[in-house]
Design a protein around this motif. Sequence first.
Motif, PDB file in Angstrom:
ATOM      1  N   VAL A 175       0.848  -1.282   0.081  1.00  0.00           N
ATOM      2  CA  VAL A 175       0.180   0.070  -0.067  1.00  0.00           C
ATOM      3  C   VAL A 175       0.860   1.359  -0.012  1.00  0.00           C
ATOM      4  O   VAL A 175       1.814   1.547   0.892  1.00  0.00           O
ATOM      5  CB  VAL A 175      -1.012  -0.033   1.071  1.00  0.00           C
ATOM      6  N   THR A 176       0.610   2.274  -0.999  1.00  0.00           N
ATOM      7  CA  THR A 176       1.062   3.601  -0.679  1.00  0.00           C
ATOM      8  C   THR A 176      -0.056   4.352  -0.467  1.00  0.00           C
ATOM      9  O   THR A 176      -1.206   4.456  -0.887  1.00  0.00           O
ATOM     10  CB  THR A 176       1.498   3.979  -2.241  1.00  0.00           C
ATOM     11  N   ALA A 177       0.294   5.134   0.599  1.00  0.00           N
ATOM     12  CA  ALA A 177      -0.632   5.973   1.413  1.00  0.00           C
ATOM     13  C   ALA A 177      -0.176   7.644   0.936  1.00  0.00           C
ATOM     14  O   ALA A 177       0.855   8.017   0.885  1.00  0.00           O
ATOM     15  CB  ALA A 177      -0.402   6.068   2.735  1.00  0.00           C
ATOM     16  N   SER A 178      -1.406   8.199   0.551  1.00  0.00           N
ATOM     17  CA  SER A 178      -1.344   9.546   0.009  1.00  0.00           C
ATOM     18  C   SER A 178      -1.878  10.484   1.372  1.00  0.00           C
ATOM     19  O   SER A 178      -3.044  10.063   1.718  1.00  0.00           O
ATOM     20  CB  SER A 178      -2.123   9.844  -1.279  1.00  0.00           C
ATOM     21  N   THR A 179      -1.097  11.447   1.788  1.00  0.00           N
ATOM     22  CA  THR A 179      -1.555  12.338   2.721  1.00  0.00           C
ATOM     23  C   THR A 179      -1.145  13.702   2.731  1.00  0.00           C
ATOM     24  O   THR A 179      -0.029  13.895   2.286  1.00  0.00           O
ATOM     25  CB  THR A 179      -1.356  11.632   4.114  1.00  0.00           C
ATOM     26  N   GLY A 180      -1.757  14.637   3.347  1.00  0.00           N
ATOM     27  CA  GLY A 180      -1.142  16.045   3.395  1.00  0.00           C
ATOM     28  C   GLY A 180      -0.616  16.185   4.953  1.00  0.00           C
ATOM     29  O   GLY A 180       0.016  17.176   5.079  1.00  0.00           O
ATOM     30  N   ARG A 181      -0.442  15.002   5.543  1.00  0.00           N
ATOM     31  CA  ARG A 181       0.210  15.224   6.881  1.00  0.00           C
ATOM     32  C   ARG A 181       1.248  14.020   6.898  1.00  0.00           C
ATOM     33  O   ARG A 181       1.532  13.085   7.543  1.00  0.00           O
ATOM     34  CB  ARG A 181      -0.897  14.785   8.002  1.00  0.00           C
ATOM     35  N   GLN A 184       2.815  12.409   9.961  1.00  0.00           N
ATOM     36  CA  GLN A 184       2.409  11.337  10.553  1.00  0.00           C
ATOM     37  C   GLN A 184       2.576  10.205   9.869  1.00  0.00           C
ATOM     38  O   GLN A 184       1.716   9.081   9.882  1.00  0.00           O
ATOM     39  CB  GLN A 184       0.771  11.454  10.741  1.00  0.00           C
ATOM     40  N   SER A 185       3.461   9.976   9.214  1.00  0.00           N
ATOM     41  CA  SER A 185       3.839   8.489   8.141  1.00  0.00           C
ATOM     42  C   SER A 185       4.116   7.489   9.260  1.00  0.00           C
ATOM     43  O   SER A 185       3.471   6.363   8.933  1.00  0.00           O
ATOM     44  CB  SER A 185       5.311   8.991   7.478  1.00  0.00           C
ATOM     45  N   GLN A 186       4.503   7.587  10.415  1.00  0.00           N
ATOM     46  CA  GLN A 186       4.744   6.516  11.235  1.00  0.00           C
ATOM     47  C   GLN A 186       3.248   5.885  11.540  1.00  0.00           C
ATOM     48  O   GLN A 186       3.184   4.415  11.738  1.00  0.00           O
ATOM     49  CB  GLN A 186       5.400   6.873  12.720  1.00  0.00           C
ATOM     50  N   TYR A 187       2.285   6.692  11.749  1.00  0.00           N
ATOM     51  CA  TYR A 187       0.881   6.010  12.098  1.00  0.00           C
ATOM     52  C   TYR A 187       0.518   5.226  10.879  1.00  0.00           C
ATOM     53  O   TYR A 187       0.091   4.110  10.861  1.00  0.00           O
ATOM     54  CB  TYR A 187       0.212   7.384  12.297  1.00  0.00           C
ATOM     55  N   LEU A 188       0.808   5.858   9.515  1.00  0.00           N
ATOM     56  CA  LEU A 188       0.291   5.154   8.440  1.00  0.00           C
ATOM     57  C   LEU A 188       1.336   3.668   8.061  1.00  0.00           C
ATOM     58  O   LEU A 188       0.559   2.759   7.658  1.00  0.00           O
ATOM     59  CB  LEU A 188       0.337   6.086   7.184  1.00  0.00           C
ATOM     60  N   HIS A 190       2.592   2.013  10.568  1.00  0.00           N
ATOM     61  CA  HIS A 190       1.903   1.110  11.764  1.00  0.00           C
ATOM     62  C   HIS A 190       0.728   0.271  11.102  1.00  0.00           C
ATOM     63  O   HIS A 190       0.481  -0.635  11.633  1.00  0.00           O
ATOM     64  CB  HIS A 190       1.695   1.960  12.861  1.00  0.00           C
ATOM     65  N   LEU A 191      -0.164   1.108  10.645  1.00  0.00           N
ATOM     66  CA  LEU A 191      -1.297   0.443   9.892  1.00  0.00           C
ATOM     67  C   LEU A 191      -1.245  -0.548   8.897  1.00  0.00           C
ATOM     68  O   LEU A 191      -1.954  -1.374   8.527  1.00  0.00           O
ATOM     69  CB  LEU A 191      -2.343   1.620   9.458  1.00  0.00           C
ATOM     70  N   GLY A 192      -0.043  -0.260   8.144  1.00  0.00           N
ATOM     71  CA  GLY A 192       0.444  -1.241   7.047  1.00  0.00           C
ATOM     72  C   GLY A 192       0.819  -0.753   5.928  1.00  0.00           C
ATOM     73  O   GLY A 192       1.173  -1.568   4.935  1.00  0.00           O
ATOM     74  N   ALA A 193       0.845   0.680   5.803  1.00  0.00           N
ATOM     75  CA  ALA A 193       1.468   1.334   4.620  1.00  0.00           C
ATOM     76  C   ALA A 193       3.064   1.057   4.262  1.00  0.00           C
ATOM     77  O   ALA A 193       3.596   0.902   5.222  1.00  0.00           O
ATOM     78  CB  ALA A 193       1.164   2.803   4.759  1.00  0.00           C
ATOM     79  N   SER A 194       3.455   0.653   3.223  1.00  0.00           N
ATOM     80  CA  SER A 194       4.939   0.617   2.977  1.00  0.00           C
ATOM     81  C   SER A 194       5.430   1.651   2.372  1.00  0.00           C
ATOM     82  O   SER A 194       6.719   1.819   2.333  1.00  0.00           O
ATOM     83  CB  SER A 194       4.985  -0.514   1.679  1.00  0.00           C
ATOM     84  N   GLU A 195       4.775   2.578   2.062  1.00  0.00           N
ATOM     85  CA  GLU A 195       5.295   4.029   1.357  1.00  0.00           C
ATOM     86  C   GLU A 195       4.312   5.031   1.469  1.00  0.00           C
ATOM     87  O   GLU A 195       3.080   4.708   1.442  1.00  0.00           O
ATOM     88  CB  GLU A 195       5.512   3.797  -0.035  1.00  0.00           C
ATOM     89  N   VAL A 196       4.610   6.319   2.066  1.00  0.00           N
ATOM     90  CA  VAL A 196       3.962   7.373   2.172  1.00  0.00           C
ATOM     91  C   VAL A 196       4.426   8.461   1.239  1.00  0.00           C
ATOM     92  O   VAL A 196       5.375   8.849   1.187  1.00  0.00           O
ATOM     93  CB  VAL A 196       3.805   7.858   3.670  1.00  0.00           C
ATOM     94  N   ILE A 197       3.375   9.103   0.519  1.00  0.00           N
ATOM     95  CA  ILE A 197       3.431  10.289  -0.499  1.00  0.00           C
ATOM     96  C   ILE A 197       2.767  11.555   0.195  1.00  0.00           C
ATOM     97  O   ILE A 197       1.753  11.550   0.765  1.00  0.00           O
ATOM     98  CB  ILE A 197       3.451  10.081  -1.843  1.00  0.00           C
ATOM     99  N   ASN A 198       3.269  12.640  -0.378  1.00  0.00           N
ATOM    100  CA  ASN A 198       2.553  13.929  -0.126  1.00  0.00           C
ATOM    101  C   ASN A 198       1.567  14.038  -1.297  1.00  0.00           C
ATOM    102  O   ASN A 198       1.523  13.596  -2.215  1.00  0.00           O
ATOM    103  CB  ASN A 198       3.470  15.127  -0.326  1.00  0.00           C
ATOM    104  N   ARG A 199       0.411  14.458  -0.397  1.00  0.00           N
ATOM    105  CA  ARG A 199      -0.836  14.511  -1.618  1.00  0.00           C
ATOM    106  C   ARG A 199      -0.699  15.605  -2.688  1.00  0.00           C
ATOM    107  O   ARG A 199      -1.215  15.579  -3.647  1.00  0.00           O
ATOM    108  CB  ARG A 199      -2.081  14.923  -0.744  1.00  0.00           C
ATOM    109  N   ASN A 200       0.217  16.543  -2.389  1.00  0.00           N
ATOM    110  CA  ASN A 200       0.365  17.596  -3.465  1.00  0.00           C
ATOM    111  C   ASN A 200       0.869  17.064  -4.613  1.00  0.00           C
ATOM    112  O   ASN A 200       0.847  17.704  -5.794  1.00  0.00           O
ATOM    113  CB  ASN A 200       1.584  18.563  -2.828  1.00  0.00           C
TER     114      ASN A 200
END
Length: 327
Positions: A175-181, A184-188, A190-200
């Motif tokens: 899972v790649t998680a897109s967020t404006g925050r 808070q990548s550590q939270y995502l 922890h839920l199971g995201a393997s990658e976090v990207i900026n919503r911008n």
Amino acid sequence: MFNGILIEKSEENYQAKLTNINEELLGEGDVTVKVLYSTLNYKDALAITGNGPVVRKFPMIPGIDLVGIVEHTDSDKFNTGDTVLLNGYGVGEVHCGGLAQKARLKSEWLIKVPENFNPKQTMAIGTAGYTAMLCVMALEKNGVTPEKGNILVTGANGGVGSFAISILSKLGYQVTASTGRVEQSQYLKHLGASEVINRNTLNQAGRPLAKELWAGAIDSIGSHTLANICAGLKYGGTVAACGLAQGMDLPASVAPFILRGITLAGIDSVMRPIEDRIQAWQRLADLLEPNIINDIANEITLDQVVETAEQLLDGNIQGRVIVNLNS
């Protein structure tokens, strides 16, 4: 009389407040429920603040979710003492909803709470988790398996996004998680995201076709974000669209649909047939671990609802907000 949030509107004023409510306001229904927990969803926040035309009948008790105990029933579907839940069906919009200590509802709107969940856990999941499960089921129906590639989840810090990540991860998806925050990548993760990207990277006008990045996506944002997701899906990919936080428009091209054979699957959780609801809730009961539910949920009381609705619209709430109706 009982306590609840009541929205009233006049020519000069739109107001939501905690007040005593007369049972006569509840309207028609063959089941009366003592509400134990409700939730605060994005739609509820729009209704409470008046920032969106959600409420279509006044005065109105908001709250599109509830769980509670059957106090009285004229239906043979339920017995007094049953624990039941409701999501959608126009409750909180045209029929008084869950943000009060009592509700009168139609029996065909209700299902029994799965045995794996207690009332608090049920509302920690609520419409957000139920919608996320419907989205995952849509990806599965269209053949998007873990082997096909990465899945993008937008609005990742919100309720739908948080549960979508947890469910997908449990099923073996990357899972790649897109967020404006992004802080808070550590939270995502922890839920199971393997990658976090900026919503911008997704919320501005983009190309009709982009690099093929994702086998599927779950989107609660709409507008340019959804258009860019469509442009970046792999051949045969599917995006399940369930929200419009950025806007109702879809400034997209037909190119991904006719050149890559992608699918845009619309997810309605409000009027979904009861059979789909039962299936989705049973899947949730089979998949979700209690600790994940607790990590996603934040509990408030009725007197905090109006203030928290403002915070939710400002993007300052992580995960789910559940409302304890009896504290």
